[in-house]
Each structure stands twice: as C-alpha cells, then as structure tokens.
Design an enzyme around this catalytic site. Structure first.
Site, PDB file in Angstrom:
ATOM      1  N   TYR A 244      -8.798   3.431  -0.034  1.00  0.00           N
ATOM      2  CA  TYR A 244      -8.302   4.226   1.085  1.00  0.00           C
ATOM      3  C   TYR A 244      -8.467   3.860   2.409  1.00  0.00           C
ATOM      4  CZ  TYR A 244      -7.964   7.202  -3.124  1.00  0.00           C
ATOM      5  OH  TYR A 244      -7.830   7.449  -4.709  1.00  0.00           O
TER       6      TYR A 244
ATOM      7  N   ILE B 245      -8.385   5.242   7.807  1.00  0.00           N
ATOM      8  CA  ILE B 245      -8.913   5.997   6.655  1.00  0.00           C
ATOM      9  C   ILE B 245      -8.090   7.065   6.134  1.00  0.00           C
ATOM     10  CG2 ILE B 245     -10.990   7.161   5.608  1.00  0.00           C
ATOM     11  CD1 ILE B 245     -12.613   5.439   7.819  1.00  0.00           C
ATOM     12  N   CYS B 246      -7.622   6.892   5.082  1.00  0.00           N
ATOM     13  CA  CYS B 246      -6.597   7.918   4.417  1.00  0.00           C
ATOM     14  C   CYS B 246      -7.769   8.971   3.702  1.00  0.00           C
ATOM     15  CB  CYS B 246      -5.753   7.322   3.302  1.00  0.00           C
ATOM     16  SG  CYS B 246      -4.596   8.639   2.769  1.00  0.00           S
ATOM     17  N   MET B 247      -7.882   9.927   4.185  1.00  0.00           N
ATOM     18  CA  MET B 247      -8.686  11.106   3.905  1.00  0.00           C
ATOM     19  C   MET B 247      -8.383  12.386   4.630  1.00  0.00           C
ATOM     20  SD  MET B 247     -12.617   9.791   3.886  1.00  0.00           S
ATOM     21  CE  MET B 247     -13.206  11.176   3.793  1.00  0.00           C
TER      22      MET B 247
END
Length: 161
Positions: free
Chosen positions: A80, A87-89
């Site tokens: 991610y 950051i893919c969160m």
C-alpha cells in the site's frame, strides 16, 4: 509534545522520532520492526536495512485532523505504498481519522498493512535508488483518496496485488 514523550518511553524500540528542523509539526519516524515472519523483514535483513524512514507532517489542528504521512526510504513496492511514498490507508484521511489515534497506533497499523500488502524493498536497477518526492506523494495521495471516496475502501484480495 505528549506524543513525542510517549514514543520516547516505548520499551520495544518499535519506532524512534527525530524532529525536522526542530519543528513539532514535522517528524521523521524510523520504523525499526515489522512482522519477523514477513518477506519484508527478510528483505530488511538481506539488504542491511535497519529501519523504514517515514515523514509525518502534522496540521495545525492535530489531533483533530490526520498527519500527512509518507515513506522516505528505502523505496518500497506494494504494501500500500504508492508513487512518491504515498500511503494508501483510510485512517490517514479526514474520513477515516479519529482524534483518539496516537502516532504509535498509526505506525503499528502501517507496519501491519505493509506486511498484509506484501510490501517489499525495491531492488530493481535504477528504480531502487530513485528518491521519493513529497510533491509526488501529495498528488498520489489526493488521487487515491478521490478514487476511494468514489468506490469505497474495501481491501482487495491478496491475489490482486
């Protein structure tokens, strides 16, 4: 300031923090540990990578808004982590953020997502030395938030990469 003091007291040395230009709003965070059964941990050992370096920039209204967080080094693939070290969160977005989150909790969640997303240290010639840029990370993050707001934040199957 309280967050910084709490991190200094961590007994497991999971993370350490250095202020950027002595600013309480700009931190470089060293993530020293990920799951020791993961391929990322093996990559770290094989490449003598002691930590994953991240940058957290806190807004004026923190903890009511999330920090902007990105990976600085090493260059990572999957897990991610996207272009520029973005950051893919969901929890790093205003919609997914809670003022109850601590930096330690966010870092533990990030470490878990790196492993879940099969993060690896990039070893491709030429690409592995290319630095992540803040501008690229911010643009990527804005784009991914827009996409997830449209399609949702469901976690894709591991087989999807």
């Amino acid at each position: 300031m309280k967050e910084l003091q709490d991190i200094a007291r961590l007994s497991d040395r999971f993370i350490s923090v250095e202020l950027v230009d002595e600013s309480l709003f700009d931190w470089n965070v060293k993530l020293h540990q990920v799951d020791k059964d993961s391929v990322l941990w093996q990559d770290m050992k094989e490449t003598n990578t002691e930590f994953i370096l991240l940058n957290l920039t806190f807004p004026d209204n923190f903890p009511f808004s999330p920090p902007f967080m990105r990976v600085l080094s090493p260059r990572l693939e999957n897990g991610y982590v996207l272009d520029g070290g973005a950051i893919c969160m969901e929890l790093l977005t205003p919609r997914g953020w809670s003022s109850a989150y601590t930096v330690e909790a966010v870092m533990r969640q990030f470490a878990a997502s790196l492993v879940k997303g099969q993060g690896r240290i990039c070893r491709k010639a030429g690409k592995s030395k290319k630095s992540f840029s803040r501008k690229e990370a911010e643009a990527t993050f804005k784009s991914l938030v827009k996409t997830h707001e449209k399609y949702g934040w469901g976690t894709p199957p591991v087989s999807d990469g």
